[in-house]
Write a protein that holds these residues in place. Sequence first.
Motif, PDB file in Angstrom:
ATOM      1  N   LYS A  56     -10.943   1.189   9.380  1.00 22.39           N
ATOM      2  CA  LYS A  56      -9.593   1.169   8.914  1.00 22.39           C
ATOM      3  C   LYS A  56      -9.440  -0.321   8.238  1.00 22.39           C
ATOM      4  O   LYS A  56      -8.830  -0.493   7.199  1.00 22.39           O
ATOM      5  N   SER A  57      -9.597  -1.490   8.948  1.00 25.77           N
ATOM      6  CA  SER A  57      -9.519  -2.682   8.428  1.00 25.77           C
ATOM      7  C   SER A  57     -10.356  -2.939   7.223  1.00 25.77           C
ATOM      8  O   SER A  57      -9.934  -3.348   6.081  1.00 25.77           O
ATOM      9  N   LEU A  58     -11.575  -2.404   7.105  1.00 23.77           N
ATOM     10  CA  LEU A  58     -12.368  -2.387   5.705  1.00 23.77           C
ATOM     11  C   LEU A  58     -11.791  -1.670   4.660  1.00 23.77           C
ATOM     12  O   LEU A  58     -11.666  -2.048   3.471  1.00 23.77           O
ATOM     13  N   THR A  59     -11.106  -0.691   5.168  1.00 21.83           N
ATOM     14  CA  THR A  59     -10.366   0.120   4.133  1.00 21.83           C
ATOM     15  C   THR A  59      -8.918  -0.832   3.394  1.00 21.83           C
ATOM     16  O   THR A  59      -8.854  -0.867   2.232  1.00 21.83           O
ATOM     17  N   LEU A  60      -8.427  -1.467   4.299  1.00 21.35           N
ATOM     18  CA  LEU A  60      -7.262  -2.615   3.844  1.00 21.35           C
ATOM     19  C   LEU A  60      -8.085  -3.419   2.963  1.00 21.35           C
ATOM     20  O   LEU A  60      -7.645  -3.999   1.966  1.00 21.35           O
ATOM     21  N   ARG A  61      -9.132  -3.914   3.187  1.00 21.65           N
ATOM     22  CA  ARG A  61      -9.901  -5.088   2.549  1.00 21.65           C
ATOM     23  C   ARG A  61     -10.120  -4.658   1.108  1.00 21.65           C
ATOM     24  O   ARG A  61     -10.043  -5.339   0.192  1.00 21.65           O
ATOM     25  N   LEU A  62     -10.614  -3.191   1.154  1.00 23.18           N
ATOM     26  CA  LEU A  62     -10.983  -2.618  -0.208  1.00 23.18           C
ATOM     27  C   LEU A  62      -9.549  -2.469  -0.904  1.00 23.18           C
ATOM     28  O   LEU A  62      -9.666  -2.927  -2.242  1.00 23.18           O
ATOM     29  N   ILE A  63      -8.827  -2.232  -0.524  1.00 22.02           N
ATOM     30  CA  ILE A  63      -7.354  -1.873  -1.221  1.00 22.02           C
ATOM     31  C   ILE A  63      -6.831  -3.435  -1.733  1.00 22.02           C
ATOM     32  O   ILE A  63      -6.432  -3.465  -2.857  1.00 22.02           O
ATOM     33  N   ALA A  64      -7.042  -4.368  -1.144  1.00 23.57           N
ATOM     34  CA  ALA A  64      -6.784  -5.692  -1.432  1.00 23.57           C
ATOM     35  C   ALA A  64      -7.628  -6.462  -2.392  1.00 23.57           C
ATOM     36  O   ALA A  64      -7.350  -7.298  -2.806  1.00 23.57           O
ATOM     37  N   GLY A  65      -8.645  -5.915  -2.407  1.00 17.05           N
ATOM     38  CA  GLY A  65      -9.677  -6.455  -3.543  1.00 17.05           C
ATOM     39  C   GLY A  65     -10.484  -7.320  -3.171  1.00 17.05           C
ATOM     40  O   GLY A  65     -11.472  -8.087  -3.849  1.00 17.05           O
ATOM     41  N   LEU A  66     -10.615  -7.517  -1.730  1.00 21.91           N
ATOM     42  CA  LEU A  66     -11.513  -8.537  -1.338  1.00 21.91           C
ATOM     43  C   LEU A  66     -12.995  -8.146  -1.164  1.00 21.91           C
ATOM     44  O   LEU A  66     -13.792  -8.957  -1.013  1.00 21.91           O
ATOM     45  N   THR A 186      10.353  -1.969   2.634  1.00 27.43           N
ATOM     46  CA  THR A 186       9.979  -0.724   2.100  1.00 27.43           C
ATOM     47  C   THR A 186      11.395  -0.237   1.540  1.00 27.43           C
ATOM     48  O   THR A 186      11.417   0.545   0.386  1.00 27.43           O
ATOM     49  N   GLY A 187      12.534  -0.577   2.020  1.00 27.09           N
ATOM     50  CA  GLY A 187      13.765  -0.088   1.444  1.00 27.09           C
ATOM     51  C   GLY A 187      14.271  -0.789   0.270  1.00 27.09           C
ATOM     52  O   GLY A 187      15.001  -0.249  -0.494  1.00 27.09           O
ATOM     53  N   ASN A 188      13.454  -1.899   0.086  1.00 21.41           N
ATOM     54  CA  ASN A 188      13.513  -2.636  -1.240  1.00 21.41           C
ATOM     55  C   ASN A 188      12.464  -2.375  -2.288  1.00 21.41           C
ATOM     56  O   ASN A 188      12.462  -2.932  -3.138  1.00 21.41           O
ATOM     57  N   GLY A 189      11.782  -1.297  -1.984  1.00 19.75           N
ATOM     58  CA  GLY A 189      10.910  -0.827  -2.980  1.00 19.75           C
ATOM     59  C   GLY A 189       9.283  -1.357  -2.795  1.00 19.75           C
ATOM     60  O   GLY A 189       8.528  -0.860  -3.565  1.00 19.75           O
ATOM     61  N   VAL A 190       8.939  -1.824  -1.806  1.00 21.17           N
ATOM     62  CA  VAL A 190       7.738  -2.298  -1.561  1.00 21.17           C
ATOM     63  C   VAL A 190       6.851  -0.926  -0.705  1.00 21.17           C
ATOM     64  O   VAL A 190       7.664  -0.429   0.010  1.00 21.17           O
ATOM     65  N   LYS A 191       5.607  -0.634  -1.214  1.00 22.16           N
ATOM     66  CA  LYS A 191       4.847   0.265  -0.527  1.00 22.16           C
ATOM     67  C   LYS A 191       4.091  -0.420   0.463  1.00 22.16           C
ATOM     68  O   LYS A 191       3.435  -1.587   0.347  1.00 22.16           O
ATOM     69  N   ALA A 192       3.992   0.014   1.659  1.00 18.75           N
ATOM     70  CA  ALA A 192       3.389  -0.790   2.923  1.00 18.75           C
ATOM     71  C   ALA A 192       2.197   0.214   3.372  1.00 18.75           C
ATOM     72  O   ALA A 192       2.478   1.475   3.537  1.00 18.75           O
ATOM     73  N   VAL A 193       1.242  -0.061   3.654  1.00 15.08           N
ATOM     74  CA  VAL A 193       0.004   0.465   4.309  1.00 15.08           C
ATOM     75  C   VAL A 193      -0.427  -0.356   5.594  1.00 15.08           C
ATOM     76  O   VAL A 193      -0.554  -1.600   5.580  1.00 15.08           O
ATOM     77  N   ILE A 194      -0.189   0.329   6.820  1.00 14.91           N
ATOM     78  CA  ILE A 194      -0.211  -0.529   7.900  1.00 14.91           C
ATOM     79  C   ILE A 194      -1.402   0.187   8.711  1.00 14.91           C
ATOM     80  O   ILE A 194      -1.459   1.312   9.040  1.00 14.91           O
ATOM     81  N   VAL A 195      -2.546  -0.714   9.331  1.00 14.53           N
ATOM     82  CA  VAL A 195      -3.566  -0.397  10.376  1.00 14.53           C
ATOM     83  C   VAL A 195      -2.918  -0.401  11.757  1.00 14.53           C
ATOM     84  O   VAL A 195      -2.336  -1.755  11.872  1.00 14.53           O
ATOM     85  N   THR A 196      -2.823   0.508  12.336  1.00 12.94           N
ATOM     86  CA  THR A 196      -2.372   0.423  13.820  1.00 12.94           C
ATOM     87  C   THR A 196      -3.007   1.331  14.904  1.00 12.94           C
ATOM     88  O   THR A 196      -3.694   2.271  14.315  1.00 12.94           O
ATOM     89  N   HIS A 197      -3.077   0.789  16.128  1.00 14.33           N
ATOM     90  CA  HIS A 197      -3.716   1.838  17.182  1.00 14.33           C
ATOM     91  C   HIS A 197      -2.479   2.559  17.882  1.00 14.33           C
ATOM     92  O   HIS A 197      -2.736   3.375  18.737  1.00 14.33           O
ATOM     93  N   ASP A 198      -1.167   2.182  17.340  1.00 13.51           N
ATOM     94  CA  ASP A 198      -0.128   2.428  18.330  1.00 13.51           C
ATOM     95  C   ASP A 198       0.524   3.832  17.522  1.00 13.51           C
ATOM     96  O   ASP A 198       1.167   3.605  16.598  1.00 13.51           O
TER      97      ASP A 198
END
Length: 222
Positions: A56-66, A186-198
């Motif tokens: 999960k966190s690895l996927t976020l880092r990939l999206i972020a370009g890290l 997100t209501g102002n047009g930002v796309k969000a991707v969230i990693v969560t266990h909840d």
Amino acid sequence: MRDLASIPEASLEQTPSVSFSDVVFERGGRRLLDGLSARLSADGVTAILGPNGAGKSLTLRLIAGLIAPDAGEMTRIAQGPPETALMAQTPVLLRRSVGANLDHALKICGVARRDRPARIEELLASGRLSHLSSRPARVLSGGERQRLALLRALAGRPKLLLLDEPSASLDPQSTAALETMVREATGNGVKAVIVTHDAGQARRLAREVLFLHHGRALELTP
């Protein structure tokens, strides 16, 4: 729930925020992402769920370009900073005031000095931190620190906001305040991707949920 392999191409988002095609990422001879394929919706919140070690966190880092994939392809609507903002699970705040942390973020994003005060006021108001503008950031409560970190991520008006378990150590009241800020973004047009266990947080926030297992996309479901 829908298995990815069963989703007809025509039913997928035509302009996804992020798409993966057979993405592979290896370290130490292990495939941490193993043929990841998915297309994330163009707006709203996508929650990424899965067991520890699912990628999960690895996927976020990939999206972020890290990091970059070893094989496969990834595309995204946002092309690097400041269009993409990543909020880590435990953000590091500067040894400065709350307002100065935001000023620094705006400077990094290329916002002119004369335009920063108004933007700082706007950010502080949206995070319910206006009364703490001059307080040292490192003496804030846990919930206040996370709200400041989120404001810092949003300072440059990114297209894509990436959140790695932002409320993992927060009480319910602080979690609710953070989730309100994500909804407003997100209501102002930002796309969000969230990693969560909840799973409850995913139900409250997300338009869709991506389940990862052993570095693969197991399911994509509303």
